[in-house]
Structures are given as structure tokens and as C-alpha cells.
Write a protein that holds these residues in place. Structure first.
Motif, PDB file in Angstrom:
ATOM      1  N   ARG A 116       0.962  -1.169  -0.049  1.00  0.00           N
ATOM      2  CA  ARG A 116      -0.015   0.016  -0.152  1.00  0.00           C
ATOM      3  C   ARG A 116       0.878   1.231  -0.132  1.00  0.00           C
ATOM      4  O   ARG A 116       0.673   2.238  -0.733  1.00  0.00           O
ATOM      5  N   ASN A 117       1.767   1.050   0.558  1.00  0.00           N
ATOM      6  CA  ASN A 117       2.827   2.553   0.993  1.00  0.00           C
ATOM      7  C   ASN A 117       3.555   2.625  -0.403  1.00  0.00           C
ATOM      8  O   ASN A 117       4.350   3.747  -0.497  1.00  0.00           O
ATOM      9  N   THR A 118       3.452   1.533  -1.149  1.00  0.00           N
ATOM     10  CA  THR A 118       4.320   1.785  -2.451  1.00  0.00           C
ATOM     11  C   THR A 118       3.372   2.017  -3.662  1.00  0.00           C
ATOM     12  O   THR A 118       3.618   1.547  -4.825  1.00  0.00           O
ATOM     13  N   GLY A 119       2.122   2.488  -3.592  1.00  0.00           N
ATOM     14  CA  GLY A 119       1.335   2.925  -4.299  1.00  0.00           C
ATOM     15  C   GLY A 119       0.473   1.683  -5.041  1.00  0.00           C
ATOM     16  O   GLY A 119      -0.276   1.942  -6.205  1.00  0.00           O
ATOM     17  N   HIS A 120       0.382   0.518  -4.286  1.00  0.00           N
ATOM     18  CA  HIS A 120      -0.368  -0.416  -4.838  1.00  0.00           C
ATOM     19  C   HIS A 120      -1.945  -0.416  -4.436  1.00  0.00           C
ATOM     20  O   HIS A 120      -1.933  -0.193  -3.186  1.00  0.00           O
ATOM     21  N   THR A 121      -2.945  -0.370  -5.268  1.00  0.00           N
ATOM     22  CA  THR A 121      -4.247  -0.697  -4.801  1.00  0.00           C
ATOM     23  C   THR A 121      -4.540  -2.027  -4.258  1.00  0.00           C
ATOM     24  O   THR A 121      -4.194  -3.070  -4.609  1.00  0.00           O
ATOM     25  N   VAL A 122      -4.948  -2.057  -2.969  1.00  0.00           N
ATOM     26  CA  VAL A 122      -5.486  -3.233  -2.133  1.00  0.00           C
ATOM     27  C   VAL A 122      -6.624  -3.608  -2.556  1.00  0.00           C
ATOM     28  O   VAL A 122      -7.724  -3.117  -2.513  1.00  0.00           O
ATOM     29  N   VAL A 123      -6.555  -4.997  -3.093  1.00  0.00           N
ATOM     30  CA  VAL A 123      -7.728  -5.614  -3.507  1.00  0.00           C
ATOM     31  C   VAL A 123      -8.130  -6.862  -2.504  1.00  0.00           C
ATOM     32  O   VAL A 123      -7.130  -7.619  -2.512  1.00  0.00           O
ATOM     33  N   PRO A 124      -9.554  -6.865  -2.233  1.00  0.00           N
ATOM     34  CA  PRO A 124      -9.690  -7.844  -1.302  1.00  0.00           C
ATOM     35  C   PRO A 124      -9.504  -9.330  -2.002  1.00  0.00           C
ATOM     36  O   PRO A 124      -9.669  -9.336  -3.414  1.00  0.00           O
ATOM     37  N   SER A 125      -9.485 -10.570  -1.267  1.00  0.00           N
ATOM     38  CA  SER A 125      -9.331 -11.885  -1.705  1.00  0.00           C
ATOM     39  C   SER A 125     -10.873 -12.062  -2.648  1.00  0.00           C
ATOM     40  O   SER A 125     -11.832 -11.655  -2.075  1.00  0.00           O
ATOM     41  N   ALA A 126     -10.579 -12.649  -3.839  1.00  0.00           N
ATOM     42  CA  ALA A 126     -11.622 -13.000  -4.525  1.00  0.00           C
ATOM     43  C   ALA A 126     -12.270 -14.370  -3.972  1.00  0.00           C
ATOM     44  O   ALA A 126     -11.845 -14.845  -2.981  1.00  0.00           O
ATOM     45  N   SER A 127     -13.635 -14.737  -4.099  1.00  0.00           N
ATOM     46  CA  SER A 127     -14.213 -15.724  -3.669  1.00  0.00           C
ATOM     47  C   SER A 127     -13.398 -17.008  -4.294  1.00  0.00           C
ATOM     48  O   SER A 127     -12.526 -16.855  -5.412  1.00  0.00           O
ATOM     49  N   LEU A 128     -13.740 -18.183  -3.611  1.00  0.00           N
ATOM     50  CA  LEU A 128     -12.777 -19.441  -4.183  1.00  0.00           C
ATOM     51  C   LEU A 128     -13.450 -19.963  -5.101  1.00  0.00           C
ATOM     52  O   LEU A 128     -12.911 -20.775  -5.987  1.00  0.00           O
ATOM     53  N   ILE A 129     -14.775 -19.477  -5.581  1.00  0.00           N
ATOM     54  CA  ILE A 129     -15.539 -20.017  -6.898  1.00  0.00           C
ATOM     55  C   ILE A 129     -15.882 -19.025  -7.916  1.00  0.00           C
ATOM     56  O   ILE A 129     -16.900 -18.941  -8.255  1.00  0.00           O
ATOM     57  N   LEU A 130     -14.656 -18.226  -8.371  1.00  0.00           N
ATOM     58  CA  LEU A 130     -14.985 -17.363  -9.411  1.00  0.00           C
ATOM     59  C   LEU A 130     -15.473 -18.180 -10.704  1.00  0.00           C
ATOM     60  O   LEU A 130     -15.315 -19.390 -10.812  1.00  0.00           O
ATOM     61  N   ASP A 131     -16.164 -17.344 -11.463  1.00  0.00           N
ATOM     62  CA  ASP A 131     -16.884 -18.049 -12.888  1.00  0.00           C
ATOM     63  C   ASP A 131     -15.701 -18.241 -13.848  1.00  0.00           C
ATOM     64  O   ASP A 131     -15.423 -17.494 -14.650  1.00  0.00           O
ATOM     65  N   ASP A 132     -14.742 -19.308 -13.506  1.00  0.00           N
ATOM     66  CA  ASP A 132     -13.614 -19.575 -14.431  1.00  0.00           C
ATOM     67  C   ASP A 132     -13.996 -21.054 -15.050  1.00  0.00           C
ATOM     68  O   ASP A 132     -13.806 -21.992 -14.254  1.00  0.00           O
ATOM     69  N   PRO A 133     -14.308 -21.350 -16.311  1.00  0.00           N
ATOM     70  CA  PRO A 133     -14.306 -22.712 -16.600  1.00  0.00           C
ATOM     71  C   PRO A 133     -13.313 -23.526 -16.683  1.00  0.00           C
ATOM     72  O   PRO A 133     -13.550 -24.824 -16.697  1.00  0.00           O
ATOM     73  N   ASN A 134     -12.024 -23.184 -16.516  1.00  0.00           N
ATOM     74  CA  ASN A 134     -10.927 -23.827 -16.459  1.00  0.00           C
ATOM     75  C   ASN A 134     -10.707 -24.399 -14.876  1.00  0.00           C
ATOM     76  O   ASN A 134      -9.750 -25.010 -14.687  1.00  0.00           O
ATOM     77  N   LEU A 135     -11.136 -23.389 -13.987  1.00  0.00           N
ATOM     78  CA  LEU A 135     -10.896 -23.684 -12.663  1.00  0.00           C
ATOM     79  C   LEU A 135     -11.929 -24.311 -11.736  1.00  0.00           C
ATOM     80  O   LEU A 135     -13.177 -23.579 -11.832  1.00  0.00           O
ATOM     81  N   LEU A 136     -11.799 -25.287 -11.036  1.00  0.00           N
ATOM     82  CA  LEU A 136     -12.786 -25.662  -9.845  1.00  0.00           C
ATOM     83  C   LEU A 136     -12.917 -24.685  -8.917  1.00  0.00           C
ATOM     84  O   LEU A 136     -13.984 -24.291  -8.421  1.00  0.00           O
TER      85      LEU A 136
ATOM     86  N   SER B  24     -18.186 -21.033   3.328  1.00  0.00           N
ATOM     87  CA  SER B  24     -18.052 -19.521   3.668  1.00  0.00           C
ATOM     88  C   SER B  24     -18.584 -18.871   2.386  1.00  0.00           C
ATOM     89  O   SER B  24     -19.158 -17.840   2.138  1.00  0.00           O
ATOM     90  N   ASP B  25     -17.647 -19.193   1.251  1.00  0.00           N
ATOM     91  CA  ASP B  25     -18.166 -18.819  -0.070  1.00  0.00           C
ATOM     92  C   ASP B  25     -18.946 -19.278  -1.020  1.00  0.00           C
ATOM     93  O   ASP B  25     -19.176 -19.172  -2.184  1.00  0.00           O
ATOM     94  N   GLY B  26     -19.943 -20.201  -0.111  1.00  0.00           N
ATOM     95  CA  GLY B  26     -21.272 -20.451  -0.784  1.00  0.00           C
ATOM     96  C   GLY B  26     -21.212 -21.948  -1.406  1.00  0.00           C
ATOM     97  O   GLY B  26     -22.354 -22.313  -2.049  1.00  0.00           O
ATOM     98  N   VAL B  27     -20.281 -22.736  -1.253  1.00  0.00           N
ATOM     99  CA  VAL B  27     -20.123 -24.089  -1.702  1.00  0.00           C
ATOM    100  C   VAL B  27     -20.854 -25.050  -0.759  1.00  0.00           C
ATOM    101  O   VAL B  27     -20.815 -24.743   0.438  1.00  0.00           O
TER     102      VAL B  27
END
Length: 894
Positions: free
Chosen positions: A15-35, A295-298
Motif C-alpha cells: 500500500r505504501n508503494t502505491g499499490h491498490t489493495v484488492v480483497p481476496s476473490a471468492s474461491l469459486i470465481l466463474d472460470d470454466p478452467n478452474l474448480l 463460507s464462499d457458498g459451496v
């Protein structure tokens, strides 16, 4: 240093070096290659692929990750884990190699007092790609690393890609020397147990081509990327091991508490027995993963993500049982995980009641399944021995795994208990075949990344498809791309099945539980029927269609028209889903979270996590509440706003969905407010009526409601009304009196059945004297072992056996009666032993195993009476003979 502090220092450093802090994504993103999300860069993949522009030049995150390829290996070693945290920093065309190396070096070597990790610089080694002289030079320049601590490796180790055409580039891995006690000198090329990898810096600088072979490095590098990117991943758990001075992740502050709880429940100690240690590690790893997935809806199920979760939870239960714990345990472990992980993931606290409910329900279901599966196993073991073999077939092990959720180690342990081995190779072959089919299914999915290079080229050339379907159901469109069987073509003629990429479209692409629009595309001399629409890549709509007449080509101008009646019916269903969701939350609270939906013409399906048993009266109240609200004729409003503002307004976000900074909110007055990209009615009055027609449980802790909407609901209600009229006519009563009349009839039928059963029992018992008279003497013990007439039920058979035994008041006796059901080909048997026979060492329960296998069954009981069943009536004669031989042997030795 605690793990939460490790995470906080990482985030603050970047954060101190100018990076935007992005929260962790859900474990079940809509990606057909990934469970599941398995790396920190997954949520940034569209930016790296160039599908959408990055909203910031640099970012940082602590991403929760799950990798499940080695589930069966978890616990056997201290290396395998399914859940882990990946800390990362990312640059999208901003800084490159020097910046990445500087940021990493500063954090890991800065003193702890100044916010760093305080690792000793002299114990740090790195690897770089073979010909990446620039990275080697920068490690020397920035960190002062001598050449002997900068080692080089080939593509398999230090070159990264997504395994599909797209960005790629060399990587540099950071290692820490744990000291001579852990292995040989010589750096990571010699010993990766001593030199532990903690961070990987990926330098995305090239474009890779198609795979040229099966190997990880079998592809060509096409040339430099227009913009250079950085993707790094630091293993949080590995750094925690170093900073906490422990041997492995199972001893760190976020994992060891689960083992402590398992020790408390079992009374055993971690480190005392190698077999127990495997079980402790399985529990600790799977408990964390299970809680985070729920927690992530599974929710546990027999498909895809739910199947993996079910396996994990069942392995915990089985492991605790092997530790001697037979009470419910998942709730206890969930609490420990919550307490340990909540500082980083506060949703574990706010959602804990739902998480706890799902896990406890699954445990209860598995204990019942364990009983049923054990019976299947026992039958398979019996069949194996009868065939003269000592090895359980791989097909049986696979059936237990696939149908009953038995891990292979469970089957191996149960087989060993009965002196059998298992055809593990046959099991593995069937598992490999299942994985092969799963991969083929994944490749056949509608938007697999492996098949998106053509779509991405179209996106780069033409930009996104403009979707105007919220306001318009017709549009003038131009064909930007045409594909047949996934390959681009210039034109396609009548009868062809094609995919069209249009510059603008009114067709809604399947998503958010709403099925795709259908309709027609018409142009000069050409007509196509649109059957499906999918988002090929973010922002690009692929219209699947059949050429009905003429020929269509690239640049053809078409009039795109949605099937209006169908779209309106779907919109009514989607709006009804929002209202049902609101009513369910009104009834059960926030714990009743949406777990899936399907909106099709005139019909909706809504799944939600049920905190407890769902009662029919409550669901009837849900239906009444929804229809009462429909009378208000509330206008439906959709608008775009920021995610923060939407949350302030109380909008409901769904588990597993990824939202950007800008979101679309759909309001139905103050009653329902959800984030949603679907299509809806203009006013809720357009729904007409919502009629719940199905209400059932579809999995552990998940309830499903199905409803009809509009005219479909009216037709259903009309049919129900006609049915009620027919019944009132037939029973000659008013509609409101039907329940009492039908209940009375059912009661009379049941009473009649009971009377018939009593008559049958009395008739059967009359044969007791005759059966007793046919007894045979076996070394001073009277034996009655016969098959009674077919169709005698279990209760009658038990009563008859007891009656026959009672005829031997002063003489030792054993009575074994068998009955076959000709319709089901099932066998029932009951064995009774009187007190005099018990005094001679005979016990009913111990006699059963001597003959049960002959009827293909099993059973058990106490010394005075035992019972069981089987599936082979033809074996009754052999069973009688086996029982007699066993009786002779026991009496002779007694």
C-alpha cells in the motif's frame, strides 16, 4: 510473528508503494478452467489476457486458494495442503523486473521493527530462468546477492504461462536456507527441503503460442508483449513456518489449533503415532478448506465443487472415527477454524451460523451413508471371498468412492480389517478414466479458455459487443466474426451450425441463473435461428445459431430480433426469483442465502441454504407474502452504482459472484434490492401470480423451491381446481371437507391392513408346533433350520421363530428360519437360541456369519436372537447345511 501480522505487513508494504489493495476473490470465481481459485493472479486474469483494461496500474492482495489435485496425499506428508493463502503484488504495464525485485527484497529483509519480516539476507538464494541475464544482474545490483546464490533453471521450473496461448515469461523464485540440519549445502538445485521456496516473481514479457507437445514447456514463444506485467506470489504459510520457527504448516498458529482440538476430543497426541499423525493432518487441513468453501457458498453435493467439499468433510469424519471419536465433530472444528481465521476473513464470523449448519447436516448425512456403504462393502467382501479371491476388485472400490464418498484409504482400511487387499491399480484406472471424461466435459464447456484465442483476437480487433437488451429487443447488427466448430470461417450456408460475434445485440447471454435469449437474425437473402448466447470472453457475446436460409458471412448486416414472448416470460421468472429470495430471507433471516437459481420461461427455481428444517407452513407463508406484495404494483428499477454505495443501500450480493467497482442494482421497492445483471419486468404487477409447485431438499443444508409465474401459474391453479372438483364429486363432500374424508379413508385402509397382518401372523404361528416337531438332534441340541413359505415378512418371521423356540422348554435348541420374497429376490432370516443352548456356548449372533454369505447377506444380534437378510434365495439350502456344520463344531468343542 502471527500469520495475520504477516499478511498485514505484506499489505501495508505494498500500500505504501502505491499499490491498490484488492480483497481476496471468492474461491469459486466463474472460470470454466478452474474448480476453485488456485493462485493469487486468477482474479486479475482478464487484465493479463487483455480482455478488459486494468482499473489500476498496480495492485496487491492476499488471496485464499484451494488446490485439490492431491487430496488423497494430504496428511501422508507435511507438504500437501488443499487450502493456502497467496500474497501477491501485480503490475499492469507499470514497473517490471527491477521494481518487483526491489519490493520483494525490501519486505523480506527489512527489520521487523521497521515493518519487514527480518529474514537474514545471507540465507536467501534465488533461481532465475536459464537465459534471463537481466534478472540475475538485478539480483546482484538490488540485493547484492553473489553469483553463487543465483542459480539458473529451465522452462519446467522457471518459465511461466497459463498453459494456453497468451502472456508468458521467465520467473525468479526466492528461497530461504533453513540450515544444515535440514539437508545438503548447494542451494535449491541440490536440496529443496533445506532451501524452502517462499516467493515466485513472474515477469510477463512474452506471448506464447499453441502447445506443440504434452510437456509443460512444449510451446513456442512468439515475441514480446506490447506491455510488460508483473505477477508474484508469496506463500503465506511457508513464511509463517520460518517466522514462527516451526517445521511445517501444520504447526503454525492457524493450523495447530485444529490439531489441538482433535487431540482434546480423542485423547491421543500428535507426534505419538505415525498413523494417527496422518489423521490429525487430514483433519487440520480439510477443516480449514471446508469452512472456507462453505463460507464462499459451496454446499456438499455429488457434483463438481460440492463433491470435492463432501469428500473433504467425510474424510474428516472418518479420520476422527479412526482416532476413536464417534460423536459429531465438524461443528467443533468449524468453531476453531472460525476463531483462528476470522481476523483475516471476518465473514467467517458473520456467516458462521450458516457454515455450522451446513457442516453439521453433512456430518449427519454421512453417518447414515457410512452405515449404508459399509453394508455394500461387506457384500463386496463376501462376494470376493466366495469367488476364492483375497483382493477386492477395483470396480467395487470405485463404486464406494463414487457413490458413497468413501475415500480409497477408507476402503483399504476396511478391507485390511477383513484380511483383504484392494485392486488399487484397477481403482486408479477407473479414477483416471473419470478424470479424463471430466476434462473432456470441461473442454466442451461453452467458454473454456483453451478455445478462446479466436475470441480474444476478435475482441482486440473490434472491441466488446454492445448489449442493448435491457431497453431494446431488436437491433441492426453487423457480423464481426463467424465460427464453425470453433474455427473462424468467412461464410456459412444453409443448414450450418455457427457462432456469430455481433457488434451490438439485444440478446441476453446466459448468466446469473437466467437462460439465454433465443430469436432470429434476418438479412438480405439470409435467415438464422438463434438457439443460445454465451459470453465467449468478458464483453464478447457468441450467438449460436442455425442458418435457416441463404448464406451468412463476415460483415453481413442483420436485423437481430429476440423472441419477445419468451424473453418476457423469462423476465417474469427472474423478477419472481428476487421476490421469493426476499420472502425466504424474511422468514429465515440472512442465513438463508441464495445457493443457485434457474430462470426459464414461466418457471423459476431457487436454491437457498437452509439453517434448519424447512417447514411447509413457512413456505406457504412465503408464497402468500410474495403474492400479497404483487398487489402493490411496484415499479422495478435498475441502476448502476459503486459497490460501496450498493452495500450502503443494503443490496444483496450473491456468494461466488465477482463484482467490479461498478455494479447493477435491481430494486423492487424497499422489499427486494439485489445486485443483478439479468432482465426484469417493468412493474411487479406484470408477474400476475407466483405459485410454488415444488419444495424439497437437494443436498446437505440446501433447499430448493420451484415456482410457476404468470399464465403458467394460472394454468397450474386451474388444473388443481379441476382435480379438487373431481374429488369433491367422487366423495360427495365440499372441498374444505376433503382432507378429513381422505384421512378417514386412509385410516380405515391402514386398520384393515393391520387386521390382515394380524391374521397372517396368527396363521403363521399355527405352524410352530409342526416346525418344532421336525427338529433334528445335533449332539444333544435340537436344531430347527427351515425355509418357511414365501412372503412371510420380517416381523412375522421373528414372532414365529420365537414361538418355535418356546416349544423347547427343557432342552437346548437353535431355531433358524428363512423366508424369501419372490418379487424382490430378497432373503430374510432369524436365529433364536434358548437359555439351555446358550449355556452350552451357543449364541445367535455368532452363528449368523457361518451361513449368511450363502444367501449373499449379513446380519447380527444378541446371544438369544439375531436376524439379517440377503439377496440370494437359491442359497438357503446351503445356508442350512453350513449352520448345521457350525453347530456340530461348536457343540463338539464346547
Amino acid at each position: 510473528m502471527q500469520t495475520h501480522e504477516i499478511n498485514n505487513r505484506f499489505i501495508e508494504h505494498f500500500r505504501n508503494t502505491g499499490h491498490t489493495v484488492v480483497p481476496s476473490a471468492s474461491l469459486i470465481l466463474d472460470d470454466p478452467n478452474l474448480l476453485f481459485v488456485n493462485a493469487g493472479m486468477v482474479q486479475f486474469k482478464p487484465y493479463f489476457l487483455g480482455e478488459v483494461p486494468a482499473p489500476y496500474p498496480r495492485a496487491t492482495s492476499i488471496q485464499k486458494c484451494v488446490r485439490t489435485a492431491d487430496i488423497d496425499e494430504v496428511g501422508k506428508t507435511t507438504r500437501h495442503n488443499t487450502f493456502f493463502q497467496m500474497a501477491g503484488n501485480f503490475s499492469f504495464g507499470d514497473y517490471f523486473k527491477e521494481g518487483a525485485i526491489e519490493h520483494a527484497w525490501q519486505l523480506i529483509t527489512a527489520s521487523q521493527d521497521s515493518g519487514g519480516y527480518g529474514l537474514e539476507p545471507d540465507r536467501i538464494w534465488v533461481t532465475v530462468y536459464n537465459n534471463d541475464d537481466e534478472a540475475a544482474r538485478l539480483w546482484n545490483k538490488v540485493a547484492g546477492l553473489p553469483a553463487e546464490r543465483i542459480q539458473r533453471r529451465g522452462m519446467d521450473d522457471n518459465f511461466w504461462s497459463m498453459n494456453v496461448p497468451g502472456p508468458c515469461g521467465p520467473s525468479s523464485e526466492i528461497y530461504y536456507d533453513r540450515g544444515p540440519a535440514y539437508g545438503q549445502e548447494g542451494g535449491p538445485l541440490v536440496d529443496e527441503s533445506r532451501y524452502i521456496e517462499i516467493w515466485n516473481l513472474v515477469f510477463m514479457q512474452d506471448q506464447r503460442g499453441e502447445s506443440t507437445g504434452p510437456g509443460k514447456s512444449d510451446f513456442s514463444v512468439l515475441g514480446p508483449l506490447p506491455a510488460q506485467n508483473i505477477d508474484t506470489g508469496m506463500g503465506v504459510e511457508r513464511v509463517a513456518c520460518l517466522l514462527q520457527g516451526v517445521e511445517n504448516v501444520y504447526e503454525t498458529d492457524l493450523v495447530r489449533p485444529v490439531i489441538n482440538m482433535a487431540e482434546e476430543l480423542s485423547g491421543r497426541r500428535y507426534g505419538a503415532d505415525p498413523n494417527d499423525d496422518v489423521r490429525f493432518r487430514v483433519i487440520a487441513d480439510h477443516a480449514r478448506t471446508g469452512v472456507l468453501l462453505v463460507s464462499d457458498g459451496v454446499t456438499p453435493s455429488n457434483e463438481t465443487r460440492g463433491y470435492v467439499l463432501r469428500r473433504l468433510l467425510r474424510r474428516i469424519v472418518r479420520s476422527t472415527r479412526l482416532l476413536g471419536v464417534h460423536e459429531p465433530v465438524l461443528g467443533e472444528f468449524a468453531q476453531v477454524v472460525r476463531d483462528a481465521m476470522a481476523p483475516s476473513y471476518p465473514e467467517l464470523t458473520t456467516e458462521f451460523e450458516r457454515i455450522d449448519s451446513v457442516m453439521r447436516n453433512e456430518e449427519e448425512a454421512f453417518l447414515a451413508t457410512l452405515s449404508a456403504g459399509s453394508k455394500i462393502f461387506d457384500m463386496a467382501a463376501t462376494e470376493t471371498r466366495r469367488a476364492g479371491s483375497t483382493q477386492l476388485p477395483g470396480s467395487k472400490a470405485f463404486q464406494l468412492h463414487d457413490t458413497y464418498g468413501f475415500p480409497i484409504d477408507l476402503t483399504l482400511e476396511m478391507a485390511a480389517e477383513q484380511g483383504l487387499s484392494v485392486d488399487e491399480q484397477g481403482f486408479r484406472d477407473l479414477m483416471s478414466e473419470q478424470r479424463r471424461r471430466a476434462k473432456e466435459d470441461a473442454r466442451a464447456r461453452k467458454t473454456a479458455h483453451a478455445d478462446t484465442s479466436t475470441y480474444r483476437s476478435l475482441l482486440d480487433e473490434h472491441g466488446t459487443t454492445e448489449f442493448i437488451g435491457y431497453t431494446d429487443l431488436q437491433a441492426q447488427s453487423r457480423v464481426l466474426g463467424l465460427l464453425v466448430n470453433g474455427a473462424p470461417v468467412p461464410a456459412a450456408g444453409e443448414g450450418s451450425e455457427v457462432e456469430l460475434i455481433l457488434d451490438r445485440t439485444p440478446f441476453y447471454a446466459e448468466g446469473g441463473g437466467q437462460i439465454a435469449d433465443t430469436g432470429r437474425l434476418v438479412g438480405p437473402g439470409v435467415e438464422l435461428e438463434v438457439t443460445d448466447v454465451q459470453r465467449a470472453v468478458p464483453g464478447l457475446f457468441a450467438h449460436r445459431a442455425r442458418v435457416v436460409a441463404g448464406e451468412v458471412g463476415v460483415d453481413t448486416k442483420l436485423e437481430a430480433g429476440v423472441d419477445v414472448d419468451r424473453r418476457r416470460a423469462i423476465a417474469r421468472s427472474h423478477s419472481a426469483t428476487h421476490l421469493v429470495h426476499a420472502a425466504v430471507r424474511s422468514a429465515y433471516g440472512k442465513r438463508a442465502a441464495q445457493a443457485g437459481s434457474l430462470n426459464s420461461p414461466g418457471r423459476m427455481r431457487f436454491d437457498f441454504t437452509a439453517p434448519s428444517a424447512v417447514s411447509a407452513p413457512v413456505m406457504s407463508g412465503v408464497e402468500e407474502e410474495v403474492n400479497e406484495y404483487l398487489q402493490n404494483d411496484v415499479e422495478v428499477q435498475a441502476y448502476n452504482t459503486t459497490m460501496d454505495r450498493a452495500m450502503e443501500l443494503g443490496a444483496v450480493a450473491l456468494f461466488g459472484e465477482k463484482y467490479g467497482d461498478q455494479v447493477r442494482v435491481v430494486d423492487m421497492g424497499d422489499y427486494s434490492r439485489e445486485l443483478c445483471g439479468g432482465t426484469h419486468v417493468g412493474s411487479i404487477a406484470q408477474l400476475g401470480v407466483v405459485k410454488l409447485v415444488s419444495d424439497s431438499s437437494v443436498g446437505s443444508g440446501v433447499h430448493r423451491v420451484e415456482a410457476l409465474v404468470g399464465m403458467d401459474a394460472m394454468r397450474y391453479i386451474s388444473k388443481e381446481h379441476m382435480l379438487v372438483n373431481q374429488l369433491t364429486e367422487q366423495f360427495k363432500v365440499r372441498a374444505e371437507d376433503l382432507p378429513d374424508r381422505i384421512e378417514g379413508m386412509v385410516t380405515r385402509l391402514r386398520n384393515a391392513e393391520k387386521e390382515l397382518q394380524q391374521l397372517r401372523v396368527a396363521q403363521v404361528l399355527q405352524s410352530a408346533g409342526e416346525l418344532a416337531g421336525r427338529s433334528v438332534d445335533v449332539n444333544g441340541v435340537s436344531l430347527v433350520a427351515e425355509q418357511v413359505p414365501d412372503g412371510v415378512d420380517g416381523n412375522s418371521l421373528r414372532a414365529l421363530t420365537g414361538e418355535v423356540r418356546g416349544r423347547f422348554a427343557s432342552r437346548p435348541c437353535v431355531v433358524a428360519l428363512f423366508s424369501a420374497d419372490p418379487e424382490s429376490s430378497k432373503v430374510s432370516f432369524v436365529v433364536a437360541v434358548n437359555r439351555d443352548a446358550q449355556d452350552r456356548g451357543l449364541a445367535a449372533g455368532k452363528l449368523v456369519p457361518s451361513f449368511a454369505e450363502h444367501v449373499g447377506g449379513r446380519g447380527g444380534g444378541k446371544a438369544d436372537m439375531a436376524q439379517g437378510g440377503g439377496s440370494e434365495p437359491a442359497g438357503i439350502t446351503a445356508a442350512v447345511g453350513a449352520l448345521r456344520r457350525e453347530l456340530e463344531q461348536v457343540v463338539a468343542h464346547g
